[in-house]
Design a protein around this motif. Structure first.
Motif, PDB file in Angstrom:
ATOM      1  N   ALA A  91       0.845  -1.204   0.000  1.00  0.00           N
ATOM      2  CA  ALA A  91       0.000   0.000   0.000  1.00  0.00           C
ATOM      3  C   ALA A  91       0.877   1.249   0.000  1.00  0.00           C
ATOM      4  O   ALA A  91       1.800   1.355   0.808  1.00  0.00           O
ATOM      5  CB  ALA A  91      -0.923   0.009   1.221  1.00  0.00           C
ATOM      6  N   VAL A  92       0.585   2.154  -0.928  1.00  0.00           N
ATOM      7  CA  VAL A  92       1.374   3.389  -1.027  1.00  0.00           C
ATOM      8  C   VAL A  92       0.464   4.577  -1.327  1.00  0.00           C
ATOM      9  O   VAL A  92      -0.547   4.439  -2.017  1.00  0.00           O
ATOM     10  CB  VAL A  92       2.453   3.304  -2.143  1.00  0.00           C
ATOM     11  CG1 VAL A  92       3.480   2.246  -1.842  1.00  0.00           C
ATOM     12  CG2 VAL A  92       1.837   3.076  -3.509  1.00  0.00           C
ATOM     13  N   VAL A 150      -3.383   4.625  -2.778  1.00  0.00           N
ATOM     14  CA  VAL A 150      -4.293   5.372  -1.913  1.00  0.00           C
ATOM     15  C   VAL A 150      -4.162   6.873  -2.175  1.00  0.00           C
ATOM     16  O   VAL A 150      -3.053   7.404  -2.258  1.00  0.00           O
ATOM     17  CB  VAL A 150      -4.023   5.072  -0.418  1.00  0.00           C
ATOM     18  CG1 VAL A 150      -5.180   5.598   0.432  1.00  0.00           C
ATOM     19  CG2 VAL A 150      -3.818   3.583  -0.170  1.00  0.00           C
ATOM     20  N   GLN A 151      -5.310   7.522  -2.334  1.00  0.00           N
ATOM     21  CA  GLN A 151      -5.349   8.967  -2.599  1.00  0.00           C
ATOM     22  C   GLN A 151      -6.221   9.669  -1.572  1.00  0.00           C
ATOM     23  O   GLN A 151      -7.192   9.089  -1.063  1.00  0.00           O
ATOM     24  CB  GLN A 151      -5.964   9.208  -3.991  1.00  0.00           C
ATOM     25  CG  GLN A 151      -5.205   8.561  -5.120  1.00  0.00           C
ATOM     26  CD  GLN A 151      -5.357   9.369  -6.386  1.00  0.00           C
ATOM     27  OE1 GLN A 151      -6.376   9.309  -7.034  1.00  0.00           O
ATOM     28  NE2 GLN A 151      -4.323  10.156  -6.716  1.00  0.00           N
ATOM     29  N   VAL A 153       0.835 -11.084   3.997  1.00  0.00           N
ATOM     30  CA  VAL A 153       1.896 -10.140   4.379  1.00  0.00           C
ATOM     31  C   VAL A 153       1.641  -8.802   3.690  1.00  0.00           C
ATOM     32  O   VAL A 153       1.555  -8.739   2.464  1.00  0.00           O
ATOM     33  CB  VAL A 153       3.289 -10.683   3.965  1.00  0.00           C
ATOM     34  CG1 VAL A 153       4.386  -9.669   4.285  1.00  0.00           C
ATOM     35  CG2 VAL A 153       3.549 -12.016   4.663  1.00  0.00           C
ATOM     36  N   SER A 154       1.508  -7.752   4.508  1.00  0.00           N
ATOM     37  CA  SER A 154       1.291  -6.427   3.910  1.00  0.00           C
ATOM     38  C   SER A 154       2.432  -5.486   4.278  1.00  0.00           C
ATOM     39  O   SER A 154       3.004  -5.565   5.359  1.00  0.00           O
ATOM     40  CB  SER A 154      -0.043  -5.840   4.372  1.00  0.00           C
ATOM     41  OG  SER A 154      -0.106  -5.811   5.777  1.00  0.00           O
ATOM     42  N   VAL A 155       2.740  -4.607   3.337  1.00  0.00           N
ATOM     43  CA  VAL A 155       3.791  -3.604   3.535  1.00  0.00           C
ATOM     44  C   VAL A 155       3.209  -2.239   3.177  1.00  0.00           C
ATOM     45  O   VAL A 155       2.510  -2.103   2.169  1.00  0.00           O
ATOM     46  CB  VAL A 155       5.019  -3.879   2.633  1.00  0.00           C
ATOM     47  CG1 VAL A 155       6.090  -2.799   2.816  1.00  0.00           C
ATOM     48  CG2 VAL A 155       5.605  -5.264   2.908  1.00  0.00           C
ATOM     49  N   VAL A 156       3.482  -1.252   4.020  1.00  0.00           N
ATOM     50  CA  VAL A 156       3.108   0.131   3.725  1.00  0.00           C
ATOM     51  C   VAL A 156       4.384   0.960   3.690  1.00  0.00           C
ATOM     52  O   VAL A 156       5.229   0.830   4.580  1.00  0.00           O
ATOM     53  CB  VAL A 156       2.181   0.725   4.813  1.00  0.00           C
ATOM     54  CG1 VAL A 156       1.599   2.054   4.330  1.00  0.00           C
ATOM     55  CG2 VAL A 156       1.083  -0.232   5.183  1.00  0.00           C
ATOM     56  N   VAL A 157       4.526   1.800   2.676  1.00  0.00           N
ATOM     57  CA  VAL A 157       5.740   2.619   2.583  1.00  0.00           C
ATOM     58  C   VAL A 157       5.520   3.952   3.303  1.00  0.00           C
ATOM     59  O   VAL A 157       4.545   4.659   3.048  1.00  0.00           O
ATOM     60  CB  VAL A 157       6.142   2.874   1.116  1.00  0.00           C
ATOM     61  CG1 VAL A 157       7.463   3.659   1.060  1.00  0.00           C
ATOM     62  CG2 VAL A 157       6.280   1.552   0.359  1.00  0.00           C
TER      63      VAL A 157
END
Ligand SMILES: *Cc1c(COP(=O)(O)O)cnc(C)c1O
Ligand SMILES: [Zn+2]
Length: 378
Positions: A220-221, A254-255, A353-357
């Protein structure tokens, strides 16, 4: 020549990559014809910067590399509603945002083709990154920024020795000003240049390496012009082609609802992105009403089975509170990705597995954090 051709995404005309052009004569976006591979065994012992992935970076001569030690930012994790969420700490980059990834490769390319003066338009972080890397390369730099951006970012641009022009009026006035300047000076545009994406793609390489050579299920970015999202898509694609991962994560763009042209186009099933009438948002880094590579962003998200989400100002501030309260000092724009992930987390499988920057540092927008206490806005 390892770094191939610039090919127009509209008319397919191609140009040598050392030609100093930023778009096709037809106005189309140029992509770089460069499909490299890497052997992960070669990485052992290399320094912890993004240049450890040297083979996949489109710069011919090591002597042209302009680096401030960017990349290989920590991947850490927090517990959230009984789940583990990984955070990629790109706000710890040399100038405090992920834009350093793109700027390092873009300015290295500028140096390689003999550019002495660049212009760029930015709401702050891309300008700060370009100013710093231009300074390191000895290249003159002018940044056009909409008036009213975070003063810390504008100070950062000037402090690196770049000329700064603040432009009054809506964002498109800044675009108009930079395009005028680009008639006589090289336009080092993070939105147009494919070299920028070949820098941001290293975020994907690092996440995969840091997870033990596996891809996450979800990334997610926050998305404005989509340089991080498109770079991630490019990087995961290269990793899959090299046989290092077996699938590409679902990309969650995501905005802020106040400026969400991609979300609107995605929900309407469109393949291009009409400009929207935007209202102000605390997430200034994503306040892009007409994303240059909008069609590519929609295609990338759809190809991965991902989604474009929009989040309200209150959700962004809530996510920011959460991150600040866990000790992660990020700017409001960097909380947009987390705000989006929180909305889909309940529907995800527990073992995914989730990653957010974390895209930008909180100290860049210190005045916005001044109203927070114990992670709660007051
Ligand atoms: C630029 C920026 C973004 C958005 O990146 P795009 O490439 O425009 O999608 C997100 N967060 C921060 C902190 C930024 O500076
Ligand atoms: Zn063309």
């Amino acid at each position: 020549m390892i770094n191939g051709f610039l090919t127009c995404t509209v008319c397919r005309r191609s140009f040598a990559s050392d030609e100093p052009r930023w778009r096709c004569d037809c106005g189309g976006i140029l992509d770089l014809d460069f499909a490299p591979g890497i052997d992960r065994r070669a990485l052992a012992g290399r320094p912890p910067t993004l240049w450890r992935y040297r083979e996949v970076l489109p710069i011919r001569d090591d002597a042209n590399i302009v680096s401030l030690g960017e990349g290989f930012t920590p991947l850490t994790a927090i517990e959230l509603e009984g789940r583990t969420v990984h955070l990629k700490l790109d706000h710890l980059s040399p100038t405090g945002s992920f834009k350093d990834r793109g700027a390092s490769v873009l300015v290295s390319h500028a140096k390689e083709i003999g550019i002495g003066h660049v212009v760029e338009d930015s709401s702050g972080n891309a300008g700060a990154a370009l100013a710093a890397y231009s300074a390191a390369a000895g290249i003159r730099c002018r940044i056009f920024a909409p008036a009213g951006c975070s003063p810390g970012k504008l100070a950062q641009i000037r402090a690196a020795g770049a000329a700064l022009t603040e432009v009054n009026g809506p964002r498109r006035e800044t675009t108009r000003a930079v395009l005028r300047a680009a008639e006589s000076t090289w336009y080092a545009s993070h939105g147009w240049s494919p070299y920028f994406l070949h820098g941001t793609k290293t975020c994907a390489y690092e996440i995969v390496e840091q997870l033990g050579w596996r891809a996450p299920d979800v990334l997610a970015v926050p998305v404005g012009n989509g340089t991080l999202l498109l770079g991630a898509h490019l990087g995961f694609g290269e990793l899959r082609a090299a046989g290092l991962i077996d699938r590409i994560p679902r990309l969650v763009a995501v905005q802020p609802a106040n400026c969400a042209p991609l979300h609107r186009a995605f929900m309407a099933g469109e393949t291009t992105v009409p400009e929207v009438e935007a209202s102000p948002t605390v997430a200034e880094g994503t306040a892009v009403d007409a994303p240059i590579r909008g069609a590519q962003i929609l295609a990338a998200v759809r190809a991965t089975g991902g989604v474009v989400l929009s989040v309200g100002e209150d959700e962004i501030l809530d996510a920011l509170s959460l991150l600040l309260g866990r000790g992660h000092c990020v700017e409001p724009t960097a909380a947009v990705g987390m705000a989006g992930l929180r909305n889909i987390l309940p529907g995800m499988d527990r073992d995914e597995v989730s990653v957010v920057v974390m895209t930008g540092h909180g100290l860049k927008a210190g005045e916005r954090l001044a109203g927070f206490r114990n992670g709660t806005p007051r």
